[in-house]
Design an enzyme around this catalytic site. Sequence first.
Site, mmCIF file in Angstrom:
data_model
loop_
_atom_site.group_PDB
_atom_site.id
_atom_site.type_symbol
_atom_site.label_atom_id
_atom_site.label_comp_id
_atom_site.label_asym_id
_atom_site.label_seq_id
_atom_site.Cartn_x
_atom_site.Cartn_y
_atom_site.Cartn_z
ATOM 1 N N ASP A 78 -29.723 -16.206 21.578
ATOM 2 C CA ASP A 78 -30.815 -16.314 22.542
ATOM 3 C C ASP A 78 -30.619 -17.616 23.322
ATOM 4 O O ASP A 78 -29.862 -17.643 24.292
ATOM 5 C CB ASP A 78 -32.135 -16.244 21.761
ATOM 6 C CG ASP A 78 -33.381 -16.264 22.621
ATOM 7 O OD1 ASP A 78 -33.311 -15.817 23.779
ATOM 8 O OD2 ASP A 78 -34.426 -16.720 22.148
ATOM 9 N N THR A 79 -31.220 -18.706 22.880
ATOM 10 C CA THR A 79 -30.959 -19.983 23.557
ATOM 11 C C THR A 79 -29.571 -20.519 23.211
ATOM 12 O O THR A 79 -29.041 -21.368 23.920
ATOM 13 C CB THR A 79 -31.984 -21.056 23.136
ATOM 14 O OG1 THR A 79 -31.852 -21.272 21.730
ATOM 15 C CG2 THR A 79 -33.402 -20.625 23.467
ATOM 16 N N GLY A 80 -29.035 -20.054 22.092
ATOM 17 C CA GLY A 80 -27.722 -20.527 21.658
ATOM 18 C C GLY A 80 -27.792 -21.705 20.694
ATOM 19 O O GLY A 80 -26.776 -22.099 20.105
ATOM 20 N N LYS B 252 -28.391 -12.998 25.214
ATOM 21 C CA LYS B 252 -29.299 -13.061 26.364
ATOM 22 C C LYS B 252 -28.846 -14.215 27.254
ATOM 23 O O LYS B 252 -29.388 -15.316 27.178
ATOM 24 C CB LYS B 252 -30.730 -13.331 25.898
ATOM 25 C CG LYS B 252 -31.298 -12.337 24.905
ATOM 26 C CD LYS B 252 -32.753 -12.724 24.572
ATOM 27 C CE LYS B 252 -33.301 -11.966 23.398
ATOM 28 N NZ LYS B 252 -34.652 -12.445 22.996
ATOM 29 N N ARG C 126 -32.252 -13.346 8.408
ATOM 30 C CA ARG C 126 -32.223 -11.998 7.905
ATOM 31 C C ARG C 126 -31.742 -11.011 8.962
ATOM 32 O O ARG C 126 -31.316 -9.901 8.668
ATOM 33 C CB ARG C 126 -33.645 -11.566 7.495
ATOM 34 C CG ARG C 126 -34.241 -12.394 6.402
ATOM 35 C CD ARG C 126 -35.567 -11.732 5.946
ATOM 36 N NE ARG C 126 -36.233 -12.469 4.916
ATOM 37 C CZ ARG C 126 -37.070 -13.489 5.167
ATOM 38 N NH1 ARG C 126 -37.345 -13.864 6.397
ATOM 39 N NH2 ARG C 126 -37.648 -14.140 4.177
ATOM 40 N N GLY C 127 -31.859 -11.399 10.239
ATOM 41 C CA GLY C 127 -31.675 -10.450 11.329
ATOM 42 C C GLY C 127 -30.371 -9.675 11.347
ATOM 43 O O GLY C 127 -30.328 -8.546 11.812
ATOM 44 N N THR D 14 -29.210 -22.090 17.720
ATOM 45 C CA THR D 14 -28.909 -21.791 16.317
ATOM 46 C C THR D 14 -27.399 -21.686 16.103
ATOM 47 O O THR D 14 -26.848 -22.272 15.164
ATOM 48 C CB THR D 14 -29.572 -20.456 15.891
ATOM 49 O OG1 THR D 14 -30.979 -20.559 16.116
ATOM 50 C CG2 THR D 14 -29.300 -20.137 14.437
ATOM 51 N N GLU E 63 -23.946 -12.542 13.728
ATOM 52 C CA GLU E 63 -25.330 -12.872 14.094
ATOM 53 C C GLU E 63 -25.950 -11.703 14.859
ATOM 54 O O GLU E 63 -25.253 -10.923 15.508
ATOM 55 C CB GLU E 63 -25.299 -14.162 14.941
ATOM 56 C CG GLU E 63 -26.599 -14.628 15.529
ATOM 57 C CD GLU E 63 -27.684 -14.987 14.525
ATOM 58 O OE1 GLU E 63 -28.009 -14.146 13.671
ATOM 59 O OE2 GLU E 63 -28.253 -16.097 14.631
ATOM 60 N N ASP E 64 -27.257 -11.583 14.763
ATOM 61 C CA ASP E 64 -27.951 -10.505 15.468
ATOM 62 C C ASP E 64 -28.006 -10.771 16.969
ATOM 63 O O ASP E 64 -27.608 -9.939 17.771
ATOM 64 C CB ASP E 64 -29.362 -10.267 14.893
ATOM 65 C CG ASP E 64 -30.214 -11.532 14.803
ATOM 66 O OD1 ASP E 64 -29.747 -12.632 15.189
ATOM 67 O OD2 ASP E 64 -31.362 -11.431 14.347
HETATM 68 P P1 IMP Z 1 -31.438 -19.077 19.411
HETATM 69 O O1 IMP Z 1 -31.283 -20.300 18.567
HETATM 70 O O2 IMP Z 1 -32.468 -19.282 20.482
HETATM 71 O O3 IMP Z 1 -30.161 -18.540 19.967
HETATM 72 O O4 IMP Z 1 -32.132 -18.006 18.506
HETATM 73 C C1 IMP Z 1 -31.466 -17.202 17.670
HETATM 74 C C2 IMP Z 1 -32.409 -16.597 16.671
HETATM 75 O O5 IMP Z 1 -33.730 -16.324 17.194
HETATM 76 C C3 IMP Z 1 -31.867 -15.241 16.313
HETATM 77 O O6 IMP Z 1 -30.978 -15.351 15.233
HETATM 78 C C4 IMP Z 1 -33.094 -14.457 15.959
HETATM 79 O O7 IMP Z 1 -33.420 -14.673 14.606
HETATM 80 C C5 IMP Z 1 -34.172 -15.042 16.819
HETATM 81 N N1 IMP Z 1 -34.387 -14.217 18.030
HETATM 82 C C6 IMP Z 1 -34.055 -14.540 19.301
HETATM 83 N N2 IMP Z 1 -34.378 -13.571 20.162
HETATM 84 C C7 IMP Z 1 -34.914 -12.573 19.415
HETATM 85 C C8 IMP Z 1 -35.448 -11.272 19.747
HETATM 86 O O8 IMP Z 1 -35.480 -10.818 20.899
HETATM 87 N N3 IMP Z 1 -35.903 -10.546 18.688
HETATM 88 C C9 IMP Z 1 -35.881 -10.989 17.403
HETATM 89 N N4 IMP Z 1 -35.403 -12.200 17.061
HETATM 90 C C10 IMP Z 1 -34.922 -12.986 18.054
HETATM 91 MG MG MG Z 2 -31.366 -14.674 13.309
#
Ligand code: IMP
Ligand code: MG
Length: 178
Positions: A104-106, A132, A45-46, A108, A100-101
């Site tokens: 973070d870790t990448g 990040k 949803r972000g 997703t 994408e919003d």
């Molecule tokens: P990744 O797989 O770690 O890159 O996470 C990506 C998903 O985690 C994003 O699409 C967000 O939904 C969620 N997310 C990561 N960091 C934040 C944050 O600081 N605030 C809110 N949602 C976050």
């Molecule tokens: Mg998201």
Amino acid sequence: MSKLKPENIETLISRDRIQSRVRELGQQITRDYKGNELMVVGVLRGAFIFTADLIREIDLPIVVDFLQVSSYAGTETSGVVRFEVDLGHSIEGRDVLIVEDVIDTGLTMRYLLDHLKLRNPRSIKICALLSKPSRARVVVAADYAGFEIGDRFVVGYGLDFDQHYRNLPYIGAVKEPL
Ligand code: IMP
Ligand code: MG
């Protein structure tokens, strides 16, 4: 009610800064895809607010679709990503832009890219409002990147803390310690 109190949120990126950056991204995308039709894929949803604002800054024929993914294991991304809601339309032969919003870790985005590529789009690129870099576990560079931020948990402009605060018109960071 959210466990996170409003007084524990500080402004990180103002409404004005978001607006001008979104405008720049839209202009850049418009230039890069000139003469082509773009298929924008928002990640729910972000990214719903970012997607809504971004497409109004893109001066091209576009179609918009959304998908929803989840990755779980408490608050930390597990890397096990699942499609909760898939796209309503085929992306085969299309120029796809994933919106994408935050990266973070990448994990997703890596999963999404790998899976959507199997559906044979003509091209596929990423537009992420936030990233990040210090938290990256896999490197997935956004082709269009809004802002790099540090290792902070952020809310607002679509991003949530336990589903709350998506409606803040700016990006706020949770003060540490909570
Ligand atoms: P990744 O797989 O770690 O890159 O996470 C990506 C998903 O985690 C994003 O699409 C967000 O939904 C969620 N997310 C990561 N960091 C934040 C944050 O600081 N605030 C809110 N949602 C976050
Ligand atoms: Mg998201």
